[in-house]
Design a protein around this motif. Structure first.
Motif, mmCIF file in Angstrom:
data_model
loop_
_atom_site.group_PDB
_atom_site.id
_atom_site.type_symbol
_atom_site.label_atom_id
_atom_site.label_comp_id
_atom_site.label_asym_id
_atom_site.label_seq_id
_atom_site.Cartn_x
_atom_site.Cartn_y
_atom_site.Cartn_z
ATOM 1 N N VAL A 91 0.866 -1.183 0.000
ATOM 2 C CA VAL A 91 0.000 0.000 0.000
ATOM 3 C C VAL A 91 0.900 1.229 0.000
ATOM 4 O O VAL A 91 1.815 1.328 0.822
ATOM 5 N N VAL A 92 0.648 2.136 -0.925
ATOM 6 C CA VAL A 92 1.438 3.354 -1.052
ATOM 7 C C VAL A 92 0.532 4.551 -0.788
ATOM 8 O O VAL A 92 -0.550 4.662 -1.379
ATOM 9 N N SER A 93 0.963 5.403 0.125
ATOM 10 C CA SER A 93 0.226 6.633 0.414
ATOM 11 C C SER A 93 0.881 7.764 -0.377
ATOM 12 O O SER A 93 2.026 8.119 -0.141
ATOM 13 N N ALA A 94 0.146 8.299 -1.325
ATOM 14 C CA ALA A 94 0.688 9.324 -2.224
ATOM 15 C C ALA A 94 0.995 10.614 -1.461
ATOM 16 O O ALA A 94 0.449 10.850 -0.370
ATOM 17 N N PRO A 95 1.862 11.443 -2.002
ATOM 18 C CA PRO A 95 2.133 12.742 -1.359
ATOM 19 C C PRO A 95 0.843 13.526 -1.134
ATOM 20 O O PRO A 95 -0.045 13.561 -1.995
ATOM 21 N N GLY A 96 0.741 14.126 0.044
ATOM 22 C CA GLY A 96 -0.440 14.914 0.376
ATOM 23 C C GLY A 96 -1.606 14.122 0.918
ATOM 24 O O GLY A 96 -2.671 14.680 1.188
ATOM 25 N N ILE A 97 -1.436 12.796 1.100
ATOM 26 C CA ILE A 97 -2.552 11.936 1.516
ATOM 27 C C ILE A 97 -2.137 11.088 2.716
ATOM 28 O O ILE A 97 -1.023 10.547 2.768
ATOM 29 N N VAL A 98 -3.041 10.947 3.683
ATOM 30 C CA VAL A 98 -2.876 10.001 4.790
ATOM 31 C C VAL A 98 -3.798 8.815 4.520
ATOM 32 O O VAL A 98 -5.004 8.996 4.322
ATOM 33 N N THR A 99 -3.235 7.607 4.495
ATOM 34 C CA THR A 99 -3.982 6.406 4.129
ATOM 35 C C THR A 99 -4.184 5.514 5.347
ATOM 36 O O THR A 99 -3.232 5.217 6.068
ATOM 37 N N GLN A 100 -5.422 5.089 5.555
ATOM 38 C CA GLN A 100 -5.726 4.150 6.638
ATOM 39 C C GLN A 100 -6.018 2.789 6.044
ATOM 40 O O GLN A 100 -6.681 2.663 5.009
ATOM 41 N N MET A 101 -5.524 1.744 6.695
ATOM 42 C CA MET A 101 -5.701 0.386 6.187
ATOM 43 C C MET A 101 -5.796 -0.603 7.342
ATOM 44 O O MET A 101 -5.507 -0.269 8.492
ATOM 45 N N GLU A 102 -6.206 -1.845 7.012
ATOM 46 C CA GLU A 102 -6.304 -2.918 7.999
ATOM 47 C C GLU A 102 -5.527 -4.127 7.496
ATOM 48 O O GLU A 102 -5.659 -4.531 6.338
ATOM 49 N N LEU A 103 -4.721 -4.704 8.369
ATOM 50 C CA LEU A 103 -3.909 -5.865 8.026
ATOM 51 C C LEU A 103 -4.717 -7.161 8.188
ATOM 52 O O LEU A 103 -5.806 -7.153 8.778
ATOM 53 N N PRO A 104 -4.205 -8.291 7.674
ATOM 54 C CA PRO A 104 -4.952 -9.557 7.779
ATOM 55 C C PRO A 104 -5.286 -9.978 9.198
ATOM 56 O O PRO A 104 -6.251 -10.710 9.418
ATOM 57 N N ASP A 105 -4.505 -9.539 10.197
ATOM 58 C CA ASP A 105 -4.782 -9.905 11.589
ATOM 59 C C ASP A 105 -5.669 -8.875 12.291
ATOM 60 O O ASP A 105 -5.806 -8.900 13.512
ATOM 61 N N LYS A 106 -6.247 -7.948 11.521
ATOM 62 C CA LYS A 106 -7.138 -6.893 12.026
ATOM 63 C C LYS A 106 -6.395 -5.737 12.694
ATOM 64 O O LYS A 106 -7.028 -4.842 13.270
ATOM 65 N N SER A 107 -5.069 -5.756 12.650
ATOM 66 C CA SER A 107 -4.318 -4.590 13.124
ATOM 67 C C SER A 107 -4.568 -3.421 12.170
ATOM 68 O O SER A 107 -4.758 -3.616 10.961
ATOM 69 N N LYS A 108 -4.545 -2.195 12.721
ATOM 70 C CA LYS A 108 -4.811 -1.006 11.913
ATOM 71 C C LYS A 108 -3.528 -0.208 11.717
ATOM 72 O O LYS A 108 -2.685 -0.132 12.611
ATOM 73 N N VAL A 109 -3.412 0.375 10.528
ATOM 74 C CA VAL A 109 -2.227 1.157 10.187
ATOM 75 C C VAL A 109 -2.657 2.436 9.486
ATOM 76 O O VAL A 109 -3.558 2.420 8.643
ATOM 77 N N TRP A 110 -2.000 3.539 9.869
ATOM 78 C CA TRP A 110 -2.144 4.803 9.145
ATOM 79 C C TRP A 110 -0.794 5.108 8.501
ATOM 80 O O TRP A 110 0.250 5.101 9.175
ATOM 81 N N LEU A 111 -0.801 5.379 7.208
ATOM 82 C CA LEU A 111 0.426 5.716 6.487
ATOM 83 C C LEU A 111 0.431 7.197 6.163
ATOM 84 O O LEU A 111 -0.522 7.721 5.574
ATOM 85 N N ASN A 112 1.518 7.853 6.552
ATOM 86 C CA ASN A 112 1.655 9.279 6.254
ATOM 87 C C ASN A 112 1.988 9.466 4.776
ATOM 88 O O ASN A 112 2.323 8.513 4.061
#
Length: 300
Positions: A91-112
């Motif tokens: 998953v790539v978060s483009a410049p100017g965007i904050v991306t939220q995602m969920e991993l297969p184990d239900k852990s959550k990640v926000w990418l700057n």
């Protein structure tokens, strides 16, 4: 034709033998022999019938075991095949965007902005490992049997269980920072023993010297980018420019070297545009700027 004595004697012996056989036949009880053989046949049939029934019962009892064993074998072989062909996602978060995602184990990640995360389509084995480039905020699902790892590069890993933490590891930054919000993390590097962080602690790793520094910080500030805010804490001018480039998808060009020893703490708590922020930062740091297309040119 005359018979000599030898022939007569031989014929007499043959006649006696035939007479003995006839006597034995007369003495043989045919009905008793038939009954004895019939009894043997009946006993053999009963044993055969018992054996057939026993085999039939055994087959019925073993059928669930055979089916379950076959099914488990199928699942095991299928699992081995799946493990062999586990795919990796990025998953790539483009410049100017904050991306939220969920991993297969239900852990959550926000990418700057300007960050990427590589991870398997499902976690297998004893570890859950993901690969970060840039900055990510993690809320990890607790699983003591399968620790969670964020691999930054071949020299640094962050180990966590049920934890909330931030890792900042942009390739063009001088430092890598790990900031713990809650729980516990362990930061491992090749040159140093593992370091365990407590909540509100931040570990800073200097890429050039491999030095490590642990300090107490306000995690509300360090995690502010998740909510779209920009807060600089003890940051150099160079770090500020790099952050603005990623946030606003622009290029900041400056020919003047700003002192790395001078640090700035600035909080932008509302969504200012780039011009407003540059005007404020220009007064604090001491620079002017002009814009040329997608490029910001800084002069001291």
């Amino acid at each position: 034709m005359e018979l000599d004595r030898k022939d007569i004697k031989r014929y007499i012996l043959i006649a006696k033998a035939i007479d003995a056989d006839i006597c034995d036949y007369d003495n043989y009880d045919i009905e008793q022999a038939f009954a004895r053989n019939q009894k043997r046949i009946t006993a053999y049939s009963w044993k055969q019938k018992y054996l057939n029934n026993a085999l039939r019962i055994a087959a019925i009892l073993l059928l669930p075991f055979i089916l379950s064993t076959g099914f488990l074998s199928y699942l095991y072989i299928n699992r081995l095949q799946e493990d062999k062909y586990i795919s990796y996602l990025e998953v790539v978060s483009a410049p100017g965007i904050v991306t939220q995602m969920e991993l297969p184990d239900k852990s959550k990640v926000w990418l700057n902005a300007g960050s990427s995360l590589r991870y398997p389509s499902r976690f297998t084995g004893d570890e859950r490992t993901v690969y970060l480039s840039g900055e990510g905020y993690f809320e990890v699902q607790s699983d003591r049997l399968h620790p969670f790892y964020v691999s930054v590069n071949e020299k640094m890993k962050v180990k966590a269980h049920g934890t909330k933490f931030n890792v900042k590891a942009y390739a063009n930054d001088a430092n890598i920072t790990t900031t713990l919000t809650s729980g516990k993390v362990e930061v491992s590097t090749q040159s140093r023993p593992p370091q365990t962080l407590k909540p509100n602690e931040q570990l800073t790793y200097d890429k050039s010297t491999s030095d490590i520094e642990i300090s107490t910080v306000d995690t509300v500030d360090t995690n502010s980018w998740v909510k779209g805010k920009i807060i600089f804490t003890n940051a150099t001018a160079e770090e500020i420019f790099r952050t603005l480039e990623r946030r606003y998808d622009t290029v900041i060009d400056h020919s003047t070297d700003f002192s790395a020893s001078r640090r700035y703490t600035v909080k932008f708590l509302k969504d200012e545009n780039l011009d407003e922020m540059l005007n404020i930062l220009g007064d604090i740091i001491g620079f002017s700027y002009r814009q040329s297309g997608n490029k910001i040119i800084i002069t001291k």
